[in-house]
Design a protein around this motif. Structure first.
Motif, mmCIF file in Angstrom:
data_model
loop_
_atom_site.group_PDB
_atom_site.id
_atom_site.type_symbol
_atom_site.label_atom_id
_atom_site.label_comp_id
_atom_site.label_asym_id
_atom_site.label_seq_id
_atom_site.Cartn_x
_atom_site.Cartn_y
_atom_site.Cartn_z
ATOM 1 N N GLN A 166 -39.099 65.858 -12.425
ATOM 2 C CA GLN A 166 -38.356 66.377 -13.574
ATOM 3 C C GLN A 166 -38.977 65.897 -14.888
ATOM 4 O OE1 GLN A 166 -34.097 65.708 -13.466
ATOM 5 N NE2 GLN A 166 -33.960 66.007 -15.675
ATOM 6 N N PHE A 167 -39.409 64.626 -14.905
ATOM 7 C CA PHE A 167 -40.007 64.099 -16.153
ATOM 8 C C PHE A 167 -41.241 64.894 -16.548
ATOM 9 C CE2 PHE A 167 -43.996 61.892 -15.135
ATOM 10 C CZ PHE A 167 -43.936 61.788 -13.740
ATOM 11 N N ALA A 168 -41.999 65.345 -15.554
ATOM 12 C CA ALA A 168 -43.227 66.092 -15.847
ATOM 13 C C ALA A 168 -42.892 67.508 -16.310
ATOM 14 C CB ALA A 168 -44.129 66.122 -14.610
ATOM 15 N N MET A 336 -46.798 58.568 -9.812
ATOM 16 C CA MET A 336 -48.105 59.217 -9.936
ATOM 17 C C MET A 336 -48.011 60.385 -10.908
ATOM 18 S SD MET A 336 -50.208 57.585 -7.976
ATOM 19 C CE MET A 336 -49.521 55.971 -7.566
ATOM 20 N N PRO A 337 -48.676 60.277 -12.066
ATOM 21 C CA PRO A 337 -48.630 61.380 -13.029
ATOM 22 C C PRO A 337 -49.306 62.610 -12.437
ATOM 23 C CG PRO A 337 -49.642 59.396 -13.978
ATOM 24 C CD PRO A 337 -49.534 59.183 -12.513
ATOM 25 N N CYS A 338 -48.885 63.801 -12.847
ATOM 26 C CA CYS A 338 -49.505 65.000 -12.286
ATOM 27 C C CYS A 338 -49.813 66.066 -13.319
ATOM 28 C CB CYS A 338 -48.645 65.575 -11.171
ATOM 29 S SG CYS A 338 -47.160 66.362 -11.795
ATOM 30 N N LEU A 339 -49.533 65.796 -14.603
ATOM 31 C CA LEU A 339 -50.015 66.775 -15.584
ATOM 32 C C LEU A 339 -50.312 66.146 -16.932
ATOM 33 C CD1 LEU A 339 -47.653 68.081 -17.683
ATOM 34 C CD2 LEU A 339 -46.982 69.222 -15.610
ATOM 35 N N ALA A 356 -46.598 60.610 -18.591
ATOM 36 C CA ALA A 356 -46.517 59.438 -17.719
ATOM 37 C C ALA A 356 -45.088 59.213 -17.236
ATOM 38 C CB ALA A 356 -47.008 58.201 -18.467
ATOM 39 N N PRO A 357 -44.942 58.702 -16.029
ATOM 40 C CA PRO A 357 -43.606 58.371 -15.546
ATOM 41 C C PRO A 357 -43.090 57.093 -16.204
ATOM 42 C CG PRO A 357 -45.252 57.707 -13.943
ATOM 43 C CD PRO A 357 -45.998 58.380 -15.053
ATOM 44 N N LEU A 368 -42.628 59.454 -21.683
ATOM 45 C CA LEU A 368 -43.693 58.482 -21.944
ATOM 46 C C LEU A 368 -45.038 59.186 -21.809
ATOM 47 C CD1 LEU A 368 -44.019 55.332 -22.385
ATOM 48 C CD2 LEU A 368 -44.364 55.196 -19.905
ATOM 49 N N TYR A 369 -45.993 58.784 -22.617
ATOM 50 C CA TYR A 369 -47.327 59.418 -22.575
ATOM 51 C C TYR A 369 -48.411 58.358 -22.684
ATOM 52 C CZ TYR A 369 -44.423 63.346 -24.171
ATOM 53 O OH TYR A 369 -43.436 64.286 -24.322
#
Ligand code: FDA
Length: 498
Positions: A166-168, A336-339, A356-357, A368-369
């Protein structure tokens, strides 16, 4: 063992070292890998190899009495904790102007990193390393590296509904609404395993927030890929908890001195090995520190002036945004970030920002980035004869350029969304995470400190094969490029030098 002679010795077991070891072994060469960190293959008293994220113990940090979390604050307080001093997996190395995070152990950075496996755009690679044939890199060495690293892609259908991303999705929506391009990012974490974590049929690792102190499951770290394959040849021996301290010419090759450490970091033995060839793969910082010290102390006096120069932080800067209550980022987040948001083409401040998560186990409304920017500043390493230590002269103010580039994305998103920056994540009131990096690069730049394949000028048989070769920036997360460049260089070295 003390007094041994080996044909090839590799200092460090991160990406560069793992590639060198595997390819040399496959070419029939016996290889000794010397690694200062531990071998992370035995469970601790709690039955796990790596410590829990929310209850870090000595296993978390390299020889510290207190944790030093990158995002170390939340709502007015530091959430660092006292820990036992131990040879833990994550090192926060402080150079005054910048803290450099690095992995320690068999597998180097692959043990602690976010697994983001990004191949840069070809035109960006060509601008960063113009002496390298980009055609060969993109047709041969990047594909070879991606395959051997076990890089895999997220299932895009699953992504759209997975609770843990959801965060991504929120990060993507905000980027799109402000007109920014974005891209999915491949990873070395096994996405099929992650699906099972989400479904409740496998033990959680990414979904338990595990990342910077190691993943107990799911991650294809180097010990499972390159180093596993290297070990299977029967020609590679790894010595964990051995730290190389000196390399100097000697009879029959180079004399390599190392300290054997115990798990409190104390030297328990000093050993000398003679190696015909030595591959420096101690990471950008580790390799640069060793070579600068060897030049200054007369052990390798003829190393060129370019050794120790052109170090950069890949333009790293972190920031958090406070979302509205209707834009929650989820209490369950994959570590694990994915985008990533791709604003590299912006001439006013190129940036590639990973969404970022922030896995806190509860809804925080934080986006977060980690931004990678085209920061032009470069630092140099120098030897201090008074302390015997190697310094790095990065200035904190140099990160303003990175902040400016990141603001071009996030000021715009904040304006569009009617949101503000979080000011409580990097200090009691501090918006920008601008005093640390995950991506140290440079210090022994290809075709400057070395020839165009990593051979150190002045010393036949000495090679650099890690992130030190890359001049301070890769435009994206660096490990795929470090791996691909190592594949290119070792192929030539095996063909021409052995
Ligand atoms: P690396 O640092 O991997 O290996 C060097 C090894 O040498 C270490 O194991 C070290 O202990 C050892 N060593 C050092 N000095 C020594 C000595 N004197 N004697 C013996 N051994 C010695 N990148 C990316 O592409 N995607 C991502 O998602 C992330 N995320 C990320 C998160 C975090 C928290 C960190 C710290 C880093 C990342 N990175 C990343 C960065 C990535 O991990 C890094 O660029 C690579 O690990 C660098 O590879 P090298 O081979 O250069 O050195």
């Amino acid at each position: 063992a003390d007094g041994d002679t080996v044909p090839a010795l590799v200092i460090g077991s991160g990406y560069g070292g793992a590639v060198a070891a595997l390819r040399l072994a496959q070419a029939g060469v016996d290889v000794a890998i010397v690694e200062m960190g531990m071998s992370w293959d035995a469970p601790g008293p709690d039955g796990r190899v790596f410590c829990p994220v929310l209850k870090p113990d000595g296993r978390s940090y390299w020889l510290r009495e207190r944790t030093d979390q990158p995002v170390g604050y939340f709502m007015g307080g530091s959430y660092n904790k006292d820990i036992d001093r131990y040879t833990g997996v994550l090192d926060s190395e402080d150079f005054g102007g910048i803290r450099v995070y690095q992995g320690r152990g068999v597998g180097g950075g692959s043990l602690v990193n976010g697994g983001m496996a990004v191949t840069p755009k070809r035109e960006n690679f060509a601008a960063i390393l113009p002496s390298v044939n980009a055609e060969e890199m993109y047709s041969t060495y990047y594909p070879r590296a991606n395959t051997a690293l076990g890089v895999n892609h997220i299932d895009k259908t699953w992504f759209e509904s997975a609770e843990c991303y959801q965060f991504a999705r929120v990060g993507r929506k905000h980027a799109e609404r402000s007109g920014f391009g974005w891209t999915f990012v491949p990873n070395v974490y096994d996405f099929e395993y992650m699906k099972k974590e989400q479904a409740g049929t496998a033990t959680r690792s990414a979904l338990a927030g595990e990342v910077i102190y190691g993943n107990n499951y799911g991650k294809r770290s180097l010990d499972r890929t390159y180093l596993g394959a290297a070990a299977a040849t029967g020609k590679v021996r790894i010595s964990p908890l051995h730290k190389v301290t000196t390399v100097t010419p000697g009879a029959g090759g180079y004399r390599v001195e190392m300290a054997q450490l115990d798990s409190s970091g104390k030297t328990v033995a000093v050993k000398n090995v003679t190696a015909q060839r030595v591959f420096f793969a101690a990471g950008s910082v580790g390799t640069s520190k060793l070579l600068v010290a060897m030049r200054a102390t007369g052990k390798l006096p003829d190393l060129p002036g370019a050794v120790g120069q052109k170090w950069g932080n890949n333009g790293n800067v972190m920031v958090g945004r406070a979302n509205h209550m209707w834009d929650g980022t989820g209490s369950l987040q994959s570590s694990m970030p994915c985008l990533g948001i791709d604003n590299w083409a912006d001439p006013g401040g190129p940036a590639f920002a990973e969404v970022a998560p922030f896995p806190a186990g509860l809804e925080t409304y934080v986006s977060l980035y980690l931004a990678i920017t085209k920061n032009p500043n470069r630092a140099a390493f120098s030897f201090d004869s008074g302390t015997g230590k190697v310094n790095l002269n990065w200035q904190k103010s140099w990160n303003q350029s990175s902040i400016n580039a990141a603001k071009r994305i996030f000021d715009k998103i904040n304006a569009k969304e009617g949101t503000i920056y979080r000011t409580d994540l990097f200090g009691v009131t501090k918006t920008w995470g601008d005093d640390f990096t995950y991506h140290p690069l440079g210090g022994c730049v290809l075709n400057e400190a070395t020839d165009n394949y990593g051979r150190l000028h002045g010393y036949p048989g000495l090679y650099v094969i890690d992130g030190a070769l890359i001049p301070g920036n890769t435009s994206v997360n660096p490990f795929v490029t470090i791996t691909a460049l190592a594949e290119r260089n070792i192929e030539r070295i095996i063909a021409d030098d052995l």
